[in-house]
Design a protein around this motif. Sequence first.
Motif, PDB file in Angstrom:
ATOM      1  N   UNK A   1       1.010 -20.672  96.032  1.00 53.30           N
ATOM      2  CA  UNK A   1       2.558 -21.620  95.478  1.00 53.30           C
ATOM      3  C   UNK A   1       3.154 -21.694  94.421  1.00 53.30           C
ATOM      4  N   UNK A   2       3.692 -23.042  93.866  1.00 52.07           N
ATOM      5  CA  UNK A   2       4.522 -22.501  92.947  1.00 52.07           C
ATOM      6  C   UNK A   2       4.251 -23.644  90.996  1.00 52.07           C
ATOM      7  N   UNK A   3       3.753 -22.855  90.622  1.00 49.05           N
ATOM      8  CA  UNK A   3       2.698 -23.059  89.560  1.00 49.05           C
ATOM      9  C   UNK A   3       3.385 -23.784  88.495  1.00 49.05           C
ATOM     10  N   UNK A   4       4.252 -23.834  87.956  1.00 43.96           N
ATOM     11  CA  UNK A   4       5.778 -23.858  87.214  1.00 43.96           C
ATOM     12  C   UNK A   4       6.315 -25.456  87.983  1.00 43.96           C
ATOM     13  N   UNK A   5       6.480 -25.337  89.106  1.00 47.15           N
ATOM     14  CA  UNK A   5       6.385 -26.834  89.564  1.00 47.15           C
ATOM     15  C   UNK A   5       5.746 -28.181  89.455  1.00 47.15           C
ATOM     16  N   UNK A   6       4.209 -27.531  90.323  1.00 45.89           N
ATOM     17  CA  UNK A   6       3.169 -28.894  89.934  1.00 45.89           C
ATOM     18  C   UNK A   6       2.778 -28.932  88.887  1.00 45.89           C
ATOM     19  N   UNK A   7       3.229 -28.294  87.840  1.00 49.73           N
ATOM     20  CA  UNK A   7       2.188 -28.196  86.626  1.00 49.73           C
ATOM     21  C   UNK A   7       3.402 -29.062  85.465  1.00 49.73           C
ATOM     22  N   UNK A   8       5.170 -28.927  86.255  1.00 47.41           N
ATOM     23  CA  UNK A   8       6.425 -28.761  85.189  1.00 47.41           C
ATOM     24  C   UNK A   8       6.325 -28.236  83.448  1.00 47.41           C
ATOM     25  N   UNK A   9       5.932 -27.010  83.923  1.00 47.82           N
ATOM     26  CA  UNK A   9       5.474 -26.418  82.660  1.00 47.82           C
ATOM     27  C   UNK A   9       7.092 -25.465  81.815  1.00 47.82           C
ATOM     28  N   UNK A  10       8.107 -25.894  81.342  1.00 44.55           N
ATOM     29  CA  UNK A  10       9.167 -24.921  80.790  1.00 44.55           C
ATOM     30  C   UNK A  10       8.946 -23.684  79.723  1.00 44.55           C
ATOM     31  N   UNK A  11      10.094 -22.982  80.125  1.00 42.32           N
ATOM     32  CA  UNK A  11       9.581 -21.932  78.572  1.00 42.32           C
ATOM     33  C   UNK A  11       9.383 -22.706  77.321  1.00 42.32           C
ATOM     34  N   UNK A  12       8.645 -22.133  76.467  1.00 47.81           N
ATOM     35  CA  UNK A  12       8.403 -23.123  75.097  1.00 47.81           C
ATOM     36  C   UNK A  12       7.483 -24.227  75.511  1.00 47.81           C
ATOM     37  N   UNK A  13       6.504 -24.676  76.099  1.00 46.84           N
ATOM     38  CA  UNK A  13       6.284 -25.923  76.341  1.00 46.84           C
ATOM     39  C   UNK A  13       4.508 -25.094  75.673  1.00 46.84           C
ATOM     40  N   UNK A  14       3.639 -26.261  75.225  1.00 45.65           N
ATOM     41  CA  UNK A  14       2.628 -25.325  74.380  1.00 45.65           C
ATOM     42  C   UNK A  14       1.412 -25.967  75.380  1.00 45.65           C
ATOM     43  N   UNK A  15       0.607 -24.775  75.104  1.00 51.03           N
ATOM     44  CA  UNK A  15      -1.199 -24.337  76.646  1.00 51.03           C
ATOM     45  C   UNK A  15      -2.045 -24.382  75.415  1.00 51.03           C
ATOM     46  N   UNK A  16      -3.200 -25.127  75.722  1.00 51.97           N
ATOM     47  CA  UNK A  16      -4.454 -25.289  75.401  1.00 51.97           C
ATOM     48  C   UNK A  16      -5.414 -24.192  76.236  1.00 51.97           C
ATOM     49  N   UNK A  17      -6.510 -23.565  75.702  1.00 51.10           N
ATOM     50  CA  UNK A  17      -7.113 -23.220  76.689  1.00 51.10           C
ATOM     51  C   UNK A  17      -8.525 -22.981  76.112  1.00 51.10           C
ATOM     52  N   UNK A  18     -10.100 -23.484  76.636  1.00 49.98           N
ATOM     53  CA  UNK A  18     -11.037 -23.422  76.653  1.00 49.98           C
ATOM     54  C   UNK A  18     -12.047 -23.621  77.704  1.00 49.98           C
ATOM     55  N   UNK A  19     -13.029 -23.181  77.473  1.00 51.39           N
ATOM     56  CA  UNK A  19     -14.336 -22.582  78.465  1.00 51.39           C
ATOM     57  C   UNK A  19     -14.553 -24.436  79.020  1.00 51.39           C
ATOM     58  N   UNK A  20     -14.136 -24.235  80.475  1.00 45.41           N
ATOM     59  CA  UNK A  20     -15.019 -25.803  80.413  1.00 45.41           C
ATOM     60  C   UNK A  20     -16.211 -25.580  80.703  1.00 45.41           C
ATOM     61  N   UNK A  21     -16.725 -27.208  80.287  1.00 44.35           N
ATOM     62  CA  UNK A  21     -18.370 -27.683  80.002  1.00 44.35           C
ATOM     63  C   UNK A  21     -18.327 -28.362  80.703  1.00 44.35           C
TER      64      UNK A  21
END
Length: 268
Positions: free
Chosen positions: A248-268
């Motif tokens: 599939x297409x992650x950009x379309x699903x998430x609506x993420x353009x270049x420059x968009x802020x993303x934060x990642x952490x380990x799931x609890x």
Amino acid sequence: MTPKHCVTLLTDYGLEDGFVAACHGVIASICPPARIIDITHLVPPGDVRRGAAVMAQTVPYLPAGVHVAVIDPGVGTRRRAVAVAVGDRVFVGPDNGVLSWAATDEEIRAFELTDRGLWLDPVSATFHGRDIFSPVAAHIAAGREVATVGEEIDPAGLVRLPPPARNVRDDMAEGEVVTVDRFGNVQLSVTGADLDRIGARYGEALTVTLGRHSRRVSYGETFGSVPPGELVAYTDAAGQVALAVNSGNAAQRLGLPPGAHVRIAIAT
């Protein structure tokens, strides 16, 4: 100067017109032995950051030579045309930042392309890729000293794009979308090494926060680490963390353009 018979081209010219062929023809006419490698000509029109990212991530796998990048929305204006020498490579293009992520070294030399004798005549105000950058690159490939293409300038004065935002602290890695490829995979400024630092392991879940919304995403080695249609975070071939949808297409699903802020952490 030893001839550099490899010339690479990266542009936003597309493939529908004769722009790319014209550049090939100019290079081949001036330096017949040149081996021309097309990095891509499908950079979104005017997207200097995308061009810079693709160039920087591709150059380490290319032979030494002359690397031309023409993403040039300021063509015909007062922006400078430059050649930047870095070791056994020379980068040629507009001074708008498109070369800045690839041409990084403490020992670089920069030159403004001012020797009109190397250009085609006449010069189109809107096609410097054909009339200035390609012929200059071809002359360098044929053995011309880069120091003779124009006036030497202070590398500190070159236009440089700010590096993509990236921050790692404790159990969280923050960054931004760097590029989106043709498959819709979303490359982040966060690296695989960053996820190692926060303790992420393949097969575990991550919490990926996009604006006000958070998603639980599996961290896998490849697209097939999750069933078709599901999101996966993985470390791509450039060592960057990317988000994808298997088949599939992650950009379309998430609506993420270049420059968009993303934060990642380990799931609890």
